[in-house]
Scaffold this active site. Structure first.
Site, PDB file in Angstrom:
ATOM      1  N   ARG A 101       1.098  -1.161   0.002  1.00  0.00           N
ATOM      2  CA  ARG A 101      -0.062  -0.003   0.074  1.00  0.00           C
ATOM      3  C   ARG A 101       0.745   1.137  -0.280  1.00  0.00           C
ATOM      4  O   ARG A 101       0.403   2.331  -0.570  1.00  0.00           O
ATOM      5  CB  ARG A 101      -0.912   0.173   1.250  1.00  0.00           C
ATOM      6  CG  ARG A 101      -2.076   1.153   0.933  1.00  0.00           C
ATOM      7  CD  ARG A 101      -3.013   1.242   2.307  1.00  0.00           C
ATOM      8  NE  ARG A 101      -2.296   1.869   3.227  1.00  0.00           N
ATOM      9  CZ  ARG A 101      -2.034   1.391   4.576  1.00  0.00           C
ATOM     10  NH1 ARG A 101      -2.595   0.332   4.822  1.00  0.00           N
ATOM     11  NH2 ARG A 101      -1.345   1.931   5.584  1.00  0.00           N
ATOM     12  N   TYR A 120     -12.304  18.719 -15.744  1.00  0.00           N
ATOM     13  CA  TYR A 120     -12.827  17.422 -15.870  1.00  0.00           C
ATOM     14  C   TYR A 120     -14.120  17.452 -14.532  1.00  0.00           C
ATOM     15  O   TYR A 120     -14.226  17.841 -13.712  1.00  0.00           O
ATOM     16  CB  TYR A 120     -11.937  16.539 -15.494  1.00  0.00           C
ATOM     17  CG  TYR A 120     -12.528  15.218 -15.504  1.00  0.00           C
ATOM     18  CD1 TYR A 120     -12.944  14.357 -16.691  1.00  0.00           C
ATOM     19  CD2 TYR A 120     -12.641  14.379 -14.335  1.00  0.00           C
ATOM     20  CE1 TYR A 120     -13.286  13.130 -16.624  1.00  0.00           C
ATOM     21  CE2 TYR A 120     -12.959  13.049 -14.379  1.00  0.00           C
ATOM     22  CZ  TYR A 120     -13.294  12.577 -15.411  1.00  0.00           C
ATOM     23  OH  TYR A 120     -13.906  11.093 -15.383  1.00  0.00           O
ATOM     24  N   ASP A 174      -3.710  19.744 -14.545  1.00  0.00           N
ATOM     25  CA  ASP A 174      -4.006  18.507 -15.045  1.00  0.00           C
ATOM     26  C   ASP A 174      -3.571  18.288 -16.431  1.00  0.00           C
ATOM     27  O   ASP A 174      -4.159  19.088 -17.120  1.00  0.00           O
ATOM     28  CB  ASP A 174      -5.637  18.324 -14.988  1.00  0.00           C
ATOM     29  CG  ASP A 174      -6.262  17.031 -15.421  1.00  0.00           C
ATOM     30  OD1 ASP A 174      -5.549  16.125 -16.362  1.00  0.00           O
ATOM     31  OD2 ASP A 174      -7.188  16.412 -14.805  1.00  0.00           O
ATOM     32  N   LYS A 186      -5.945   7.313 -19.350  1.00  0.00           N
ATOM     33  CA  LYS A 186      -6.209   7.875 -20.763  1.00  0.00           C
ATOM     34  C   LYS A 186      -5.100   7.509 -21.548  1.00  0.00           C
ATOM     35  O   LYS A 186      -4.770   6.328 -21.977  1.00  0.00           O
ATOM     36  CB  LYS A 186      -6.702   9.319 -20.579  1.00  0.00           C
ATOM     37  CG  LYS A 186      -7.765   9.531 -19.731  1.00  0.00           C
ATOM     38  CD  LYS A 186      -9.090   9.003 -20.049  1.00  0.00           C
ATOM     39  CE  LYS A 186     -10.011   9.048 -18.913  1.00  0.00           C
ATOM     40  NZ  LYS A 186     -10.251  10.586 -18.348  1.00  0.00           N
TER      41      LYS A 186
HETATM   42  C1  LIG Z   1     -10.461  10.914 -17.053  1.00  0.00           C
HETATM   43  C2  LIG Z   1     -10.164  12.196 -16.423  1.00  0.00           C
HETATM   44  C3  LIG Z   1      -9.712  12.394 -15.176  1.00  0.00           C
HETATM   45  C4  LIG Z   1     -10.011  11.157 -14.152  1.00  0.00           C
HETATM   46  O1  LIG Z   1      -9.413  10.013 -14.292  1.00  0.00           O
HETATM   47  P1  LIG Z   1      -9.698   8.416 -13.815  1.00  0.00           P
HETATM   48  O2  LIG Z   1      -8.805   7.712 -14.116  1.00  0.00           O
HETATM   49  O3  LIG Z   1     -11.170   8.292 -14.796  1.00  0.00           O
HETATM   50  O4  LIG Z   1     -10.189   8.753 -12.540  1.00  0.00           O
HETATM   51  C5  LIG Z   1      -9.223  13.632 -14.787  1.00  0.00           C
HETATM   52  N1  LIG Z   1      -9.098  14.547 -15.490  1.00  0.00           N
HETATM   53  C6  LIG Z   1      -9.023  14.350 -17.020  1.00  0.00           C
HETATM   54  C7  LIG Z   1      -8.672  15.430 -17.818  1.00  0.00           C
HETATM   55  C8  LIG Z   1      -9.574  13.177 -17.525  1.00  0.00           C
HETATM   56  O5  LIG Z   1      -9.891  13.056 -18.624  1.00  0.00           O
END
Ligand SMILES: *Cc1c(COP(=O)(O)O)cnc(C)c1O
Length: 391
Positions: free
Chosen positions: A56, A109, A181, A206
């Site tokens: 963890r 997001y 982000d 992604k």
């Molecule tokens: C999908 C996404 C997230 C969240 O990610 P998860 O892996 O689904 O929790 C955050 N920011 C952006 C820009 C995203 O496209």
């Protein structure tokens, strides 16, 4: 050691020799790590000797993934999470508490927006979300003082572009920690830390993963900040699983190739749709017509694999065109090797009501298009046949 992005995508973080002289990073699927004696164990537990105690907290497979992405982002350190939202909420909960203030924009997001509107105010954090298109208003809010400036560029799903260098400087002028982000751009296209940010967060689910088969998140940046976020994560427990880390490491080896192809495919599709009679508007920072194009040219090396567009005929047209696409998944995801399409109502902004989306300037006839690595001519032919049959 000034290696290029391709070399770093393949090699960063790998150590030699590996387990039993394997050339590939092993999946260390072990909860804990055993020691010969109590003194050695104590020394590792206290951090005096390198090693792992309990997965963890740290795990060898996860550690290679953290080092690879930190290197690609030009960061001192990184800590990985189970998902992108775990990374984002872990970062914000580490940096914010009762009485603190965060400035961000309205186009983050969908899940992040929910943190800002629902969860952070509930613990006494003051949240100010500003129009993404209005840098002067963002700076005016920053100037009132804030602990965190949280940015995202390009945004989801209308691909707005924030001037990261300018806003990071404004954030630092009031002592804020600047978080970006970078999921849509990836370090291949944009490095927020080089533009002045303190921390970069990713949904590794992604583009970093790129094969739509593993969830993950990561935060990269200054070691003192990463240490605090790591401490939150080891106690909060939203750790990246070793098997997911292995899949993400395997994917990282082709990150530069995939992203370059996705950049090229997205730009070709955007240019084609921009002059298509069935299309009302196209949103892509690589188009000269895009309001954020000049800033994107300055801060990005490629414009990313995601675009969005509105189809003439509203949501009915969306409902009839999307199922006719043969080379696209209709799914709530992006950044994969396959092309993926979906309306924001079922993807990025599924957490919002239609009224909330309208208030955010997201039309119901919008389609988000995440270009895969297929052949450009096939994607364009497929879009043409679907639009023709439906309109
Ligand atoms: C999908 C996404 C997230 C969240 O990610 P998860 O892996 O689904 O929790 C955050 N920011 C952006 C820009 C995203 O496209």
């Amino acid at each position: 050691m000034e290696y290029g992005d391709g070399t770093l995508s393949v090699w960063a973080g790998e150590q030699k020799p590996m387990w039993e002289r394997s050339t590939q990073v092993p999946i260390v699927q072990s909860v804990s790590f055993g020691y010969r004696d109590v003194d050695e164990w104590t020394s590792v537990a206290l951090g005096d000797t390198p090693g792992h105690i309990y997965s963890r907290n740290t795990n060898p497979t996860v550690a290679v993934f953290e080092e690879r992405i930190a290197t690609l982002e030009h960061a001192e350190a990184a800590t990985a999470f189970a998902t992108g939202m775990a990374a984002i909420s872990g970062t914000l909960h580490t940096l914010l508490g009762p009485g603190s203030r965060v400035v961000s924009v309205k186009d983050t997001y969908g899940g992040t927006t929910k943190l800002f509107l629902e969860f952070l105010p509930a613990i006494g954090v003051e949240v100010d979300l500003i129009d993404t298109d209005d840098p002067d208003a963002i700076e005016a809010s920053i100037a009132r003082g804030c602990d965190v400036l949280y940015l995202e560029s390009p945004t989801n799903p209308t691909l707005k572009v924030l001037d990261l260098e300018r806003l990071a400087a404004s954030g630092h002028a009031v002592g804020a920690v600047v978080v970006v982000d970078n999921t849509f751009a990836t370090p291949i296209n944009q490095r927020p830390l080089d533009l002045g940010a303190d921390l970069v967060v990713h949904s590794a689910t992604k583009f970093l993963g790129g094969h739509a088969d593993a969830l993950g998140g990561i935060v990269c940046g200054r070691s003192d900040l990463i240490e605090r976020i790591y401490h939150y994560r080891e106690i909060n427990g939203a750790t990246l699983d070793p098997f997911a880390a292995y899949l993400l490491l395997r994917s990282a080896k082709t990150l530069h190739l995939r992203v370059e192809r996705q950049n090229a495919n997205a730009l070709a599709v955007a240019r084609h749709l921009e002059q298509h009679p069935a299309i009302e508007a196209v949103y892509y920072p690589g188009l000269e017509s895009h309001p954020g194009h000049d800033v994107a040219v300055r801060q990005m090396r490629g414009f990313g694999g995601v675009l969005s567009f509105t189809i003439r005929g509203g949501f009915d047209a969306v409902r009839s065109v999307l199922p006719r696409l043969e080379l696209a998944h209709l799914a709530a995801n992006l950044g994969a090797v396959e092309t993926i399409v979906g309306p924001p109502a079922t993807t990025s902004h599924v957490e919002m009501t239609a009224d909330e989306r309208a208030a955010m300037g997201i039309p119901e006839s919008l389609v988000r298009y995440s270009a895969g690595i297929e052949d450009e001519v096939d994607l364009i032919t497929d879009l043409d046949q679907a639009l023709k049959a439906a309109t």
